[in-house]
Write an enzyme that holds these catalytic residues in place. Sequence first.
Site, PDB file in Angstrom:
ATOM      1  CE  LYS A  56      -0.750  -6.071  81.762  1.00  0.00           C
ATOM      2  NZ  LYS A  56       0.231  -4.984  81.663  1.00  0.00           N
ATOM      3  CE  LYS A  61       0.721   1.812  89.555  1.00  0.00           C
ATOM      4  NZ  LYS A  61       2.153   1.726  89.880  1.00  0.00           N
ATOM      5  CE  LYS A  77       5.162  -7.881  88.551  1.00  0.00           C
ATOM      6  NZ  LYS A  77       5.883  -6.607  88.389  1.00  0.00           N
TER       7      LYS A  77
HETATM    8  P1  AMP Z   1       4.723  -4.679  85.177  1.00  0.00           P
HETATM    9  O1  AMP Z   1       4.529  -6.039  85.786  1.00  0.00           O
HETATM   10  O2  AMP Z   1       3.418  -4.030  84.837  1.00  0.00           O
HETATM   11  O3  AMP Z   1       5.693  -3.803  85.945  1.00  0.00           O
HETATM   12  O4  AMP Z   1       5.390  -4.914  83.741  1.00  0.00           O
HETATM   13  C1  AMP Z   1       6.738  -5.244  83.536  1.00  0.00           C
HETATM   14  C2  AMP Z   1       6.922  -5.603  82.078  1.00  0.00           C
HETATM   15  O5  AMP Z   1       6.284  -6.872  81.773  1.00  0.00           O
HETATM   16  C3  AMP Z   1       6.296  -4.564  81.142  1.00  0.00           C
HETATM   17  O6  AMP Z   1       7.277  -4.108  80.223  1.00  0.00           O
HETATM   18  C4  AMP Z   1       5.208  -5.282  80.381  1.00  0.00           C
HETATM   19  O7  AMP Z   1       5.323  -5.027  78.987  1.00  0.00           O
HETATM   20  C5  AMP Z   1       5.410  -6.770  80.634  1.00  0.00           C
HETATM   21  N1  AMP Z   1       4.113  -7.432  80.928  1.00  0.00           N
HETATM   22  C6  AMP Z   1       3.387  -7.335  82.082  1.00  0.00           C
HETATM   23  N2  AMP Z   1       2.269  -8.086  82.039  1.00  0.00           N
HETATM   24  C7  AMP Z   1       2.249  -8.675  80.803  1.00  0.00           C
HETATM   25  C8  AMP Z   1       1.347  -9.587  80.135  1.00  0.00           C
HETATM   26  N3  AMP Z   1       0.247 -10.068  80.714  1.00  0.00           N
HETATM   27  N4  AMP Z   1       1.669  -9.970  78.880  1.00  0.00           N
HETATM   28  C9  AMP Z   1       2.787  -9.518  78.286  1.00  0.00           C
HETATM   29  N5  AMP Z   1       3.682  -8.679  78.852  1.00  0.00           N
HETATM   30  C10 AMP Z   1       3.431  -8.251  80.099  1.00  0.00           C
END
Ligand code: AMP
Length: 347
Positions: free
Chosen positions: A211, A127, A214
């Site tokens: 992946k 980051k 966002k």
């Molecule tokens: P984040 O958006 O990185 O803060 O992730 C929040 C939660 O969503 C985390 O616990 C991740 O495991 C899940 N997550 C985020 N992106 C994915 C994705 N593309 N596929 C599956 N799970 C996801």
Amino acid sequence: MTDAVQTPRVANAAFTTRVFSGIQPSGGLTLGNYLGALRRFVDKQEEGIETVYCLVDMHAITVWQDPKELAANTREVAAAYIAAGIDPERHIVFNQSKVAAHAELAWILNCVARIGWLNRMTQFKDKAGKDREKASVGLYAYPVLMAADILVYRATHVPVGEDQKQHLELARDTAQKFNNDFAAPDFFPQPEPLIMGPATRVMSLRDGTKKMSKSDPSDLSRITMRDSSDDIAKKIRKAQTDPEPLPETVDGLEGRAGADNLVGIYAALSGKSKAEVLTEFAGAQFSVFKPALADLAVEKLSPITNEMKRLMDDKAYIDGVLEKGAERARAIADPVVARVRELVGFI
Ligand code: AMP
Ligand code: TRP
């Protein structure tokens, strides 16, 4: 939330099971967040374990957030949780900044955790990028605040994505060092990560090897919980695939990342296995499969997005949920911090 909840490690035998989950209110939750995290939380709700769901706005500001957007995003993510089916009566839903105990414990833990531990954190390196000197001090200390989030509830289980495992290790090390330093052997538990089951990596619609996220610069790469039915259909229509029809078996998806991802999304949304989806669509062209997937995605997501919009129009309700959640959170966290203060020698 997996077997681990029913069988805590011996190290945690003295602790009541408590699940804590943190999510950054950075807005625009994706289909990946929904299938990988939110929906699983809702499924697990039936197991009857009270979970603390914390919208970590203090973590969000470790990188610049527009204040108006942060407030709107915090309400939006709260609405998404509730719209997806998390019952705020059964669980605690609140935003981190409302419960001062997180910041207070974080400071004390900053004095327990070692710089050498933080220097190993790969998320900081990612980051902060090349110009590390310009990163905020908060971004560096981020994992210690995360340890405080978890330990202030003496949580035993923490559902997270694979990428958060290293932060969980730091929380465990910090808990142990605190217990040793202050001669309080069973004060903090060793929180266990709960890595959500298989097939939880939803991939980008533009590149089946990345992946869905966002932060991808391409809006076409992700379906978000803000998308209209038309947006969802358009993004699926444009999703990267290949010219071959769908195979009969899962083996036939090998080397076809885009196709594999769409079949996986169909399977997750319909509650079927990929093999069952392929039995249904074997030999079908994407001109047939994509519209079927778009219909299914709209059918499953639009009730949630509509409910989310309705809830967001009712700001007083959302704010009430967060306020009540914060009160319940304080009731758990404040006595823990009071004891920490005594252990440390604050008068
Ligand atoms: P984040 O958006 O990185 O803060 O992730 C929040 C939660 O969503 C985390 O616990 C991740 O495991 C899940 N997550 C985020 N992106 C994915 C994705 N593309 N596929 C599956 N799970 C996801
Ligand atoms: N760092 C986590 C993420 O980016 C969010 C988070 C903050 C968290 N505090 C937490 C997750 C405590 C679990 C427990 O996903």
